[in-house]
Design a protein around this motif. Structure first.
Motif, PDB file in Angstrom:
ATOM      1  N   ASP A 110      22.641  26.125  50.493  1.00 42.54           N
ATOM      2  CA  ASP A 110      22.906  25.261  51.643  1.00 42.54           C
ATOM      3  C   ASP A 110      22.215  23.916  51.479  1.00 42.54           C
ATOM      4  O   ASP A 110      21.482  23.692  50.523  1.00 42.54           O
ATOM      5  N   GLU A 111      22.480  23.028  52.431  1.00 41.09           N
ATOM      6  CA  GLU A 111      22.057  21.627  52.317  1.00 41.09           C
ATOM      7  C   GLU A 111      20.537  21.461  52.251  1.00 41.09           C
ATOM      8  O   GLU A 111      20.056  20.428  51.789  1.00 41.09           O
ATOM      9  N   SER A 112      19.798  22.465  52.723  1.00 44.65           N
ATOM     10  CA  SER A 112      18.336  22.327  52.707  1.00 44.65           C
ATOM     11  C   SER A 112      17.801  22.268  51.270  1.00 44.65           C
ATOM     12  O   SER A 112      16.658  21.905  51.041  1.00 44.65           O
ATOM     13  N   MET A 113      18.661  22.622  50.325  1.00 39.63           N
ATOM     14  CA  MET A 113      18.212  22.650  48.918  1.00 39.63           C
ATOM     15  C   MET A 113      18.237  21.264  48.273  1.00 39.63           C
ATOM     16  O   MET A 113      17.657  21.065  47.193  1.00 39.63           O
ATOM     17  N   ILE A 114      18.906  20.297  48.909  1.00 43.00           N
ATOM     18  CA  ILE A 114      19.107  18.982  48.289  1.00 43.00           C
ATOM     19  C   ILE A 114      17.773  18.307  47.991  1.00 43.00           C
ATOM     20  O   ILE A 114      16.887  18.259  48.834  1.00 43.00           O
ATOM     21  N   GLY A 115      17.648  17.821  46.769  1.00 42.09           N
ATOM     22  CA  GLY A 115      16.423  17.122  46.360  1.00 42.09           C
ATOM     23  C   GLY A 115      15.387  18.024  45.717  1.00 42.09           C
ATOM     24  O   GLY A 115      14.364  17.537  45.241  1.00 42.09           O
ATOM     25  N   ASN A 116      15.646  19.332  45.709  1.00 40.01           N
ATOM     26  CA  ASN A 116      14.685  20.258  45.108  1.00 40.01           C
ATOM     27  C   ASN A 116      15.203  20.798  43.778  1.00 40.01           C
ATOM     28  O   ASN A 116      16.404  20.767  43.502  1.00 40.01           O
ATOM     29  N   TYR A 117      14.278  21.308  42.991  1.00 41.84           N
ATOM     30  CA  TYR A 117      14.594  21.858  41.671  1.00 41.84           C
ATOM     31  C   TYR A 117      14.662  23.378  41.750  1.00 41.84           C
ATOM     32  O   TYR A 117      13.810  24.006  42.392  1.00 41.84           O
ATOM     33  N   TYR A 118      15.662  23.959  41.116  1.00 41.43           N
ATOM     34  CA  TYR A 118      15.832  25.421  41.123  1.00 41.43           C
ATOM     35  C   TYR A 118      16.124  25.936  39.730  1.00 41.43           C
ATOM     36  O   TYR A 118      16.880  25.310  38.979  1.00 41.43           O
ATOM     37  N   LYS A 119      15.561  27.106  39.429  1.00 40.83           N
ATOM     38  CA  LYS A 119      15.881  27.771  38.148  1.00 40.83           C
ATOM     39  C   LYS A 119      17.185  28.531  38.338  1.00 40.83           C
ATOM     40  O   LYS A 119      17.378  29.216  39.354  1.00 40.83           O
ATOM     41  N   VAL A 120      18.083  28.405  37.354  1.00 35.58           N
ATOM     42  CA  VAL A 120      19.378  29.091  37.453  1.00 35.58           C
ATOM     43  C   VAL A 120      19.730  29.780  36.132  1.00 35.58           C
ATOM     44  O   VAL A 120      19.204  29.433  35.078  1.00 35.58           O
ATOM     45  N   ARG A 121      20.628  30.764  36.253  1.00 36.88           N
ATOM     46  CA  ARG A 121      21.214  31.376  35.059  1.00 36.88           C
ATOM     47  C   ARG A 121      22.717  31.103  35.116  1.00 36.88           C
ATOM     48  O   ARG A 121      23.348  31.286  36.158  1.00 36.88           O
ATOM     49  N   ILE A 122      23.296  30.681  33.996  1.00 34.48           N
ATOM     50  CA  ILE A 122      24.715  30.303  33.976  1.00 34.48           C
ATOM     51  C   ILE A 122      25.587  31.557  33.878  1.00 34.48           C
ATOM     52  O   ILE A 122      25.358  32.425  33.030  1.00 34.48           O
ATOM     53  N   THR A 123      26.602  31.615  34.768  1.00 39.35           N
ATOM     54  CA  THR A 123      27.456  32.797  34.807  1.00 39.35           C
ATOM     55  C   THR A 123      28.949  32.480  34.586  1.00 39.35           C
ATOM     56  O   THR A 123      29.739  33.387  34.365  1.00 39.35           O
ATOM     57  N   GLY A 124      29.324  31.213  34.681  1.00 37.20           N
ATOM     58  CA  GLY A 124      30.747  30.917  34.533  1.00 37.20           C
ATOM     59  C   GLY A 124      31.006  29.423  34.522  1.00 37.20           C
ATOM     60  O   GLY A 124      30.085  28.626  34.344  1.00 37.20           O
ATOM     61  N   THR A 125      32.278  29.040  34.738  1.00 43.37           N
ATOM     62  CA  THR A 125      32.621  27.612  34.758  1.00 43.37           C
ATOM     63  C   THR A 125      33.412  27.282  36.023  1.00 43.37           C
ATOM     64  O   THR A 125      34.003  28.164  36.659  1.00 43.37           O
ATOM     65  N   ARG A 126      33.390  26.014  36.397  1.00 42.66           N
ATOM     66  CA  ARG A 126      34.169  25.514  37.523  1.00 42.66           C
ATOM     67  C   ARG A 126      34.596  24.102  37.148  1.00 42.66           C
ATOM     68  O   ARG A 126      33.746  23.279  36.812  1.00 42.66           O
ATOM     69  N   PHE A 127      35.886  23.785  37.216  1.00 43.56           N
ATOM     70  CA  PHE A 127      36.426  22.531  36.661  1.00 43.56           C
ATOM     71  C   PHE A 127      35.864  22.366  35.239  1.00 43.56           C
ATOM     72  O   PHE A 127      35.913  23.304  34.465  1.00 43.56           O
ATOM     73  N   ASN A 128      35.267  21.186  34.882  1.00 44.67           N
ATOM     74  CA  ASN A 128      34.680  21.086  33.532  1.00 44.67           C
ATOM     75  C   ASN A 128      33.213  21.445  33.556  1.00 44.67           C
ATOM     76  O   ASN A 128      32.499  21.193  32.605  1.00 44.67           O
ATOM     77  N   SER A 129      32.742  21.983  34.678  1.00 44.22           N
ATOM     78  CA  SER A 129      31.308  22.193  34.825  1.00 44.22           C
ATOM     79  C   SER A 129      30.965  23.675  34.787  1.00 44.22           C
ATOM     80  O   SER A 129      31.812  24.512  34.519  1.00 44.22           O
ATOM     81  N   LEU A 130      29.701  23.969  35.104  1.00 44.91           N
ATOM     82  CA  LEU A 130      29.219  25.345  35.001  1.00 44.91           C
ATOM     83  C   LEU A 130      28.940  25.921  36.382  1.00 44.91           C
ATOM     84  O   LEU A 130      28.728  25.178  37.343  1.00 44.91           O
ATOM     85  N   VAL A 131      28.939  27.245  36.471  1.00 44.50           N
ATOM     86  CA  VAL A 131      28.524  27.933  37.689  1.00 44.50           C
ATOM     87  C   VAL A 131      27.307  28.771  37.334  1.00 44.50           C
ATOM     88  O   VAL A 131      27.248  29.348  36.243  1.00 44.50           O
ATOM     89  N   GLY A 132      26.330  28.800  38.246  1.00 43.32           N
ATOM     90  CA  GLY A 132      25.134  29.578  37.951  1.00 43.32           C
ATOM     91  C   GLY A 132      24.679  30.356  39.169  1.00 43.32           C
ATOM     92  O   GLY A 132      25.212  30.182  40.270  1.00 43.32           O
ATOM     93  N   GLU A 133      23.677  31.237  38.936  1.00 43.37           N
ATOM     94  CA  GLU A 133      23.058  31.924  40.083  1.00 43.37           C
ATOM     95  C   GLU A 133      21.567  31.605  40.068  1.00 43.37           C
ATOM     96  O   GLU A 133      20.973  31.399  39.009  1.00 43.37           O
ATOM     97  N   LEU A 134      20.989  31.528  41.273  1.00 45.09           N
ATOM     98  CA  LEU A 134      19.566  31.210  41.370  1.00 45.09           C
ATOM     99  C   LEU A 134      18.761  32.371  40.826  1.00 45.09           C
ATOM    100  O   LEU A 134      19.125  33.536  41.010  1.00 45.09           O
ATOM    101  N   ILE A 135      17.652  32.077  40.138  1.00 46.64           N
ATOM    102  CA  ILE A 135      16.793  33.172  39.664  1.00 46.64           C
ATOM    103  C   ILE A 135      15.345  32.933  40.119  1.00 46.64           C
ATOM    104  O   ILE A 135      14.981  31.834  40.485  1.00 46.64           O
TER     105      ILE A 135
END
Ligand code: SAH
Ligand code: SF4
Ligand code: F3S
Length: 462
Positions: A437-462
Motif C-alpha cells: 500500500d501507499e504507506s510503503m512509498i519512499g522506503n526500501y524493501y527486500k524482495v524475491r523475484i517471482t515473475g514478470t509484468r509488462f517488461n518488468s519484474l514481480v516480486g514478493e516481500l521477504i
C-alpha cells in the motif's frame, strides 16, 4: 582544468532582484507552472528556476490554467521536440484570455538556436520572456524587467560559466539529480547539444559534495550525478572515479547513480570505483548509438564496436549483477542494411536491460546534417521497428535470470493499470512490482523475484 564561474557579484545581483520582486508582490502568492522537455539537465535547471520563484513568493500551480507565470523549458535534441513545443506554447494564448496578467516565458536548449527563438518570438506576441541556457543565473533580473513592462529576449552566445549558489526547489520524491558538469565537447556529428549547451565545464568537487549533502539532509536517499559525459569530469585534476568515491561517503545516501558515460572515456578506474563503493548502484547507461564501426566513425564517436564489447566485459567481470542500458540511433546518413544488422547483432550480444531507440533526426548546423546519403523517413521508421523488436526480445530474455533472485527496491508509487501494485527499482534499475500500500512509498524493501509484468519484474516481500 580550471572552469570559469559566474561572478559572485552577478549571483548577489540575482538575490537582490529576488528580494525586490518579493517586495513588489507584497505578500501576494502568484502561481507558477513549469513545463520541462528533454533530459535531466533541463529538469535540474527547472528546479533551480522553481527555487528562485519560490524565494520571490511564487507558489507552484497544480494546473497550467491556474498559473500567473508559465515557463517552457525546451529541448531540441530531435525535430519532434520542436514541433511539440511550438504547439504547446501556442495554447497559452487561450489561457491568457482569462488571465491577461499572465507572464509567459520560454527558455532552454531550443532557445539557444537563435533562428528558432526568433521565429517563436515573432509567431507568439504574447511571449514575454525568452532566454538561453546561459542566462539561468540572471533569471530574476530578466523577470524584473518583464514586470516593468518590457518584452525581454536574452540569448548570449557565450560559452557559459558555472552558476554556483542559486536556490533550488527539488521535485518531490526520494530520488534527485545533482549536476557535476555543464556542456559538451564531443561534437558527435548528429548532435546539437554542444551548440546549445556550450563547452564542457566541471563544477568544483566540494560544491558537488555539499549539494549532495544538502539533498541528503532534505531526505533524498538516491542521487544521480549528471553530465553529458561524466567520464571527462575534471576539477583541476580530480577525475570522476575519485568524485564518485567522495560523494558516496555522504551520510544518509543509500544509492548513488550517474549518467551519462561515453564509451570512449569509460576507464577501468571507474569500473573499480563502482565495484568497490557499496552504495554506487550496479547500473550504467552506456550509449552505443550503433554497432557498425563505419557508422560509429561517421558519428565521430571515437570508439569501435570491439572496444565497446571490451568495456561490457570489464564491467561484468568486476561489478556483479551490473545492468547496462543504452541509446541507439538508426537511419544515420548512409546506413546500410549491413550496418543495421551490426547494430541488431550487438543488441543481441550485449543483452541490455533497457535500450532507448531513436530514428536519426537532422539537426541544422551539425556535421551529419551536411552529409550525403540521408535516409528516407519511411526507411528510418521501418528500421526503428525492427530494432525495437530485437530490443524487446533481448530485454525480456534478460528478465529470466532474475527468477528467485533477492534484492532491495525503493518503492516509488502505485501502478493502477490492471490490478494495483506498488513498484520500485532495484539498484540495477530493474523495475519490480509488489503487493502493498501507499504507506510503503519512499522506503526500501527486500524482495524475491517471482515473475514478470509488462517488461518488468514481480516480486514478493521477504
Ligand atoms: N550525452 C549523452 C547523450 C545525450 S542526448 C551521450 O553522449 O550519450 C540523448 C540521446 O539522444 C543520445 O544518446 C542519442 O541516442 C539521441 N540523439 C541525439 N541526437 C540525436 C539526433 N540528431 N537524432 C536522433 N537521436 C539523437
Ligand atoms: Fe551529444 Fe555526443 Fe555530447 Fe552526448 S557526447 S551530448 S551525444 S555530442
Ligand atoms: Fe537535454 Fe534536450 Fe538540451 S536532451 S541538453 S534538453 S537539447
Amino acid at each position: 582544468m580550471k572552469a570559469n564561474f559566474v561572478d559572485g557579484s552577478v549571483i548577489e545581483g540575482s538575490y537582490a532582484a529576488i528580494e525586490r520582486i518579493k517586495k513588489m508582490l507584497g505578500g501576494a502568492a502568484p502561481r507558477y507552472y513549469i513545463e520541462t522537455y528533454g533530459c535531466q539537465m533541463n529538469e535540474h535547471d527547472s528546479e533551480t528556476i522553481a527555487g528562485m520563484l519560490e524565494r520571490m513568493g511564487y507558489e507552484k500551480a497544480a494546473e497550467k490554467s491556474e498559473a500567473d507565470l508559465i515557463l517552457f523549458n525546451t529541448c531540441c535534441i530531435r525535430e519532434h521536440a520542436e514541433k511539440r513545443t511550438f504547439g504547446n506554447v501556442g495554447f497559452v494564448k487561450e489561457i491568457k484570455q482569462n488571465n491577461p496578467g499572465l507572464i509567459t516565458a520560454v527558455c532552454g536548449c531550443m532557445m539557444q538556436q537563435r533562428e528558432v527563438a526568433q521565429r517563436l518570438r515573432d509567431r507568439f506576441p504574447f511571449v514575454d520572456l525568452v532566454f538561453g541556457t546561459n542566462e539561468l543565473a540572471v533569471f530574476p533580473q530578466l523577470l524584473e524587467r518583464v514586470m516593468g513592462g518590457e518584452r525581454v529576449f536574452e540569448i548570449k552566445n557565450i560559452d557559459g560559466e558555472i552558476p554556483e549558489g542559486l536556490p533550488i526547489r527539488r521535485n518531490e520524491g526520494f530520488s534527485t539529480f545533482v549536476n557535476i558538469m555543464y556542456g559538451c565537447n564531443n561534437f558527435c556529428s548528429y548532435c546539437i547539444v554542444p551548440y546549445v549547451r556550450g563547452r564542457e565545464r566541471s563544477r568544483r568537487a566540494e560544491d558537488v559534495v555539499a549539494e549532495v549533502e544538502r539533498a541528503a539532509a532534505e531526505g533524498f536517499t538516491e542521487v544521480t550525478l549528471l553530465g553529458q559525459n561524466v567520464n571527462s569530469y575534471d576539477d583541476e585534476g580530480l577525475r570522476f572515479p575519485e568524485l564518485l568515491r567522495r560523494v558516496s561517503r555522504v551520510e544518509g545516501l543509500k544509492r548513488l547513480r550517474f549518467m551519462t558515460s561515453h564509451p570512449k572515456d569509460l576507464s577501468h578506474e571507474l569500473v573499480m570505483a563502482m565495484a568497490e563503493t557499496p552504495n554506487v548502484c550496479e547500473h550504467i547507461h552506456l550509449p552505443v548509438q550503433s554497432g557498425s564501426n563505419r557508422i560509429l566513425k561517421l558519428m565521430n564517436r571515437r570508439y569501435t564496436r570491439e572496444h565497446y564489447l571490451d568495456l561490457i566485459r570489464d564491467l561484468r567481470e568486476n561489478v556483479p549483477g551490473v545492468e547496462i542500458t543504452t541509446d541507439i540511433i538508426v537511419g544515420f546518413p548512409t546506413e546500410t542494411e549491413e550496418d543495421l544488422e551490426d547494430t541488431l547483432s550487438l543488441v543481441r550480444e550485449v543483452g541490455f536491460s533497457a535500450a532507448y531507440s531513436f530514428a536519426y533526426s537532422v539537426r541544422q548546423g551539425t556535421a551529419a546534417a551536411r552529409m550525403e546519403g540521408q535516409i528516407p523517413e519511411e526507411v528510418k521508421k521501418e528500421r526503428l521497428q525492427r530494432l525495437n523488436a530485437v530490443i524487446m526480445e533481448s530485454v525480456n530474455g534478460a528478465n529470466d535470470k532474475y527468477m528467485g533472485v533477492e534484492g532491495e527496491i525503493l518503492i516509488e508509487g502505485c501502478d493502477r493499470r490492471g490490478e494495483p501494485m506498488m513498484f520500485g527499482k532495484l539498484p540495477s534499475l530493474k523495475m519490480v512490482y509488489v503487493n502493498g500500500d501507499e504507506s510503503m512509498i519512499g522506503n526500501y524493501y527486500k524482495v524475491r523475484i517471482t515473475g514478470t509484468r509488462f517488461n518488468s519484474l514481480v516480486g514478493e516481500l521477504i
